[in-house]
Design a protein around this motif. Structure first.
Motif, short mmCIF file in Angstrom:
data_model
loop_
_atom_site.label_atom_id
_atom_site.label_comp_id
_atom_site.label_asym_id
_atom_site.label_seq_id
_atom_site.Cartn_x
_atom_site.Cartn_y
_atom_site.Cartn_z
N ARG A 193 -1.39 -7.66 -8.28
CA ARG A 193 -2.37 -8.70 -8.04
C ARG A 193 -2.23 -9.82 -9.08
O ARG A 193 -2.27 -11.01 -8.74
CB ARG A 193 -3.78 -8.10 -8.14
CG ARG A 193 -4.75 -8.59 -7.11
CD ARG A 193 -6.07 -7.83 -7.26
NE ARG A 193 -6.06 -6.60 -6.51
CZ ARG A 193 -6.31 -6.54 -5.20
NH1 ARG A 193 -6.62 -7.63 -4.53
NH2 ARG A 193 -6.27 -5.41 -4.56
N ARG B 137 -1.65 -13.77 -8.68
CA ARG B 137 -2.63 -14.68 -9.29
C ARG B 137 -1.93 -15.74 -10.13
O ARG B 137 -2.26 -16.92 -10.10
CB ARG B 137 -3.58 -13.88 -10.16
CG ARG B 137 -4.99 -13.83 -9.61
CD ARG B 137 -5.92 -13.06 -10.52
NE ARG B 137 -6.64 -12.08 -9.74
CZ ARG B 137 -6.80 -10.82 -10.06
NH1 ARG B 137 -6.28 -10.35 -11.19
NH2 ARG B 137 -7.47 -10.01 -9.28
N GLU C 152 -8.11 -15.23 -4.62
CA GLU C 152 -8.28 -13.81 -4.27
C GLU C 152 -8.07 -13.59 -2.78
O GLU C 152 -7.42 -12.64 -2.36
CB GLU C 152 -9.66 -13.31 -4.68
CG GLU C 152 -9.90 -13.29 -6.18
CD GLU C 152 -8.81 -12.57 -6.95
OE1 GLU C 152 -8.52 -11.40 -6.61
OE2 GLU C 152 -8.22 -13.17 -7.88
N LEU D 294 -4.27 -14.12 -1.90
CA LEU D 294 -3.37 -13.04 -2.32
C LEU D 294 -3.65 -11.77 -1.55
O LEU D 294 -2.73 -11.00 -1.23
CB LEU D 294 -3.43 -12.85 -3.84
CG LEU D 294 -4.62 -12.25 -4.58
CD1 LEU D 294 -4.54 -10.73 -4.58
CD2 LEU D 294 -4.65 -12.75 -5.99
N GLY D 295 -4.94 -11.56 -1.20
CA GLY D 295 -5.28 -10.38 -0.39
C GLY D 295 -4.60 -10.45 0.96
O GLY D 295 -3.99 -9.47 1.42
N LEU E 292 -0.76 -9.83 0.68
CA LEU E 292 -0.42 -8.42 0.49
C LEU E 292 -0.60 -7.64 1.79
O LEU E 292 0.22 -6.80 2.15
CB LEU E 292 -1.27 -7.81 -0.63
CG LEU E 292 -0.99 -8.30 -2.06
CD1 LEU E 292 -2.00 -7.72 -3.04
CD2 LEU E 292 0.43 -7.95 -2.49
N GLY F 13 -2.00 -3.37 -4.79
CA GLY F 13 -2.59 -4.44 -5.59
C GLY F 13 -2.82 -4.13 -7.06
O GLY F 13 -2.54 -4.96 -7.91
N ASP F 14 -3.28 -2.92 -7.36
CA ASP F 14 -3.63 -2.61 -8.74
C ASP F 14 -2.54 -1.84 -9.47
O ASP F 14 -2.70 -1.46 -10.63
CB ASP F 14 -4.95 -1.81 -8.78
CG ASP F 14 -6.09 -2.65 -8.24
OD1 ASP F 14 -6.12 -3.84 -8.56
OD2 ASP F 14 -6.92 -2.12 -7.47
#
Lengths: 333, 231
Positions: free
Chosen positions: A95, A99, A113, A116-117, A120, A129-130
């Protein structure tokens, strides 16, 4: 005039020229594929198009305007994105990588946000993401890099071997995403050494050999439409009429492997069912100890023969020749 | 051994007792080292960055020059700066000789090659894709440089610390251009040299301990940074 163009461009490293392109136009809403073996200049071409490097000679044009100075290139890079073959991801979460890219375009906060969401999700890696970007597999990293590029919504999207680390299912999904980008109005260009892939997913194909646009159809490939049924079929391949042997039907690509074409001064009395008259346009070393002939047979065909065959047949540029290839040697895919 | 333990004990008493002169010398040393490191890195880091990341004619020569200057004898640097700042020297009018500023100038000359050489080495090892990736994502030249610097941050920090260590421990140049004047230009190192030559082993030992403590602190800070990097 295309969105992004090269005009009389030459480039090299350490005194060695690796690229010389007279003219190349990338149009909005189109997909161009660059094919060629390793070291043929594909990556260099993409870097010049991406305005990451300035060509030693010649001009890069964006919307018809020459991109000359460093600040021109910086502005151009806000509209063009390149995904390299072995993409680099920064040592933070997936993420964060997206960003960072968005922040370089001044996109922050909720807009960033959401973009990028979405990016993905489109690549099917919403769950990554994390994760730390450095702990990803090669295939995952490539998808993250592509998502990072998509999130920027570029006018021109350039990809170097985008499916090199993808499995067949992901490859199809990936090219369908690129097709969505094309429909959005972006100009796309991808490099590939997979001819089938390049043919299938592009509107236009540029073949590179030793940094130069190859004047011949790469490896004698033609789009065709196969009649139903199986066995020997007669098909049109560009200006040529060919006998092929296949079980397939419908749209297909036929290839005449350059090593399987026989060259003779007169028609052969042999089992070869496909024979075309033509004239030699170019003779060059093929870099593997043989000779490559470019023969104009209504369309340029590439033929590879040995040095001794060239000498025995006494062939020179302009010599009339007959090219023969067996039905079974014509490849269909 | 009594000689040693006695020196250590009296040294500890001087430090713990808050001896004004020892504190003054310590503060001056720290001030000179910090200012010189700041200036040397301000000059040397960008210089090393350019040499490490860009291709230009004479780049190899520049790298060789940096590496040669790393071994430049400090007394020779002191001598050259003394010549420049002496009354009859080109910069004599400034009246800087035998001031703490003169020591800073000499230390900067010594530390710039360290900062430059270690920065160049640090950024040269950064994956070339870092800069290219930042550029392809829309970065300008400065943001791309920043991305490279971030990747090399631990090596860059080490370079700064090495420069600081060199400046803090330097004695020859500080002695020549500073003059080792009590309450003015006496640093920890010059004071140790003087105290030893005067036979005041306890004072020399006390000052030596302070110097060691400062060096230790610098290394601890460095390890703290690198520890965070590994996490």
């Amino acid at each position: 005039m295309g969105l992004l163009s090269l005009h009389d461009v030459q480039h090299g490293y350490g005194g060695r020229q690796v690229l010389a392109i007279r003219e190349l136009d990338l149009e909005r809403g189109s997909v161009a594929a660059v094919v060629g073996p390793n070291g043929s200049g594909k990556s260099t071409l993409l870097r010049l198009l991406a305005c990451v490097e300035a060509p030693a000679r010649g001009t890069v044009l964006l919307d018809g305007q020459a991109v000359r100075s460093g600040s021109d290139r910086r502005r151009a890079r806000q509209r063009i994105t390149l995904v390299e073959q072995r993409p680099f991801l920064f040592a933070s979460t997936v993420r964060e990588n997206l960003r960072y890219a968005l922040s370089l375009h001044g996109v922050r906060g909720p807009t960033a946000e959401s973009r990028l969401g979405t990016a993905l999700q489109r690549l099917g890696i919403g769950g990554l993401g994390d994760r730390n970007a450095r702990g990803l597999s090669e295939g995952e990293a490539q998808k993250v890099a592509i998502a990072r590029a998509l999130a920027l919504e570029p006018d021109a999207l350039l990809l170097d071997e985008p499916a090199s680390a993808a499995d067949p299912t992901s490859t199809g999904a990936l090219y369908r995403i690129l097709d969505q980008e094309r429909r959005r109005g972006a100009a796309l260009c991808f490099a590939s050494h997979q001819l089938e892939e390049a043919y299938r997913w592009s509107d236009r194909l540029l073949a590179l050999t030793d940094g130069q646009a190859s004047p011949v159809t790469p490896e004698n490939l033609f789009r065709t439409d196969l009649p139903p049924g199986s066995g020997t079929k007669t098909v049109r391949a560009g200006p040529l009429t060919l006998q092929v042997y296949t079980d397939k039907s419908g749209p297909a690509i036929v290839a005449l492997p350059p090593d399987d074409i026989v060259v003779s001064p007169e028609p052969l009395h042999s089992s070869a069912r496909n024979a075309f008259r033509g004239r030699i346009r170019r003779i060059s070393e093929d870099g593997r100890g043989g000779v490559t002939l470019a023969v104009d047979a209504g369309v340029d065909l590439v033929v590879r023969i040995t040095h001794s065959a060239l000498a025995e047949l006494g062939l020179t540029i302009g010599s009339p020749v007959v090219l023969s290839i067996k039905t079974m040697a014509v490849r269909v895919f | 051994m009594d000689f040693f333990t006695d020196g250590l004990r009296r040294g500890a008493q001087l430090i713990l007792g808050g001896d004004a002169e020892v504190l003054g010398i310590t503060w001056l040393s720290l001030k000179v080292a910090l200012v010189a490191t700041l200036l040397a890195c301000g000059l040397g880091v960008p210089l090393g960055f350019v040499v490490g990341t860009t291709r230009f004619w004479g780049r190899r020569a520049a790298l060789t020059a940096f590496n040669t200057l790393l071994a430049f004898p400090t007394v020779v640097v002191g001598l050259l700066i003394w010549g420049l700042l002496a009354r009859r020297g080109p910069l004599g009018e400034l009246g800087l000789l035998y001031t703490w500023v003169a020591i800073v100038i000499a230390e900067v000359v010594l530390a710039v090659p360290i900062a430059a050489a270690l920065t160049a080495a640090a950024v040269q090892t950064v994956d070339p894709r870092v800069r290219r990736t930042a550029l392809t994502l829309g970065a300008g030249t400065w943001r791309a440089h920043w991305a490279v610097a971030r990747e090399a941050r631990f090596a860059l920090m080490s370079g700064v610390m090495v420069a600081f260590g060199r400046v803090l421990a330097e004695v020859g140049a500080a002695m020549i251009v500073g003059g080792n004047i009590r309450y003015h230009t006496r640093t920890l190192t010059t004071a140790v040299a003087l105290a030893t030559s005067q036979g005041d082993f306890a004072l020399a030992m006390a000052l030596g301990l302070v110097l060691l403590a400062l060096a230790l602190t610098v290394n601890l800070i460095l390890q703290l940074f690198q520890g965070h990097g590994a996490a």
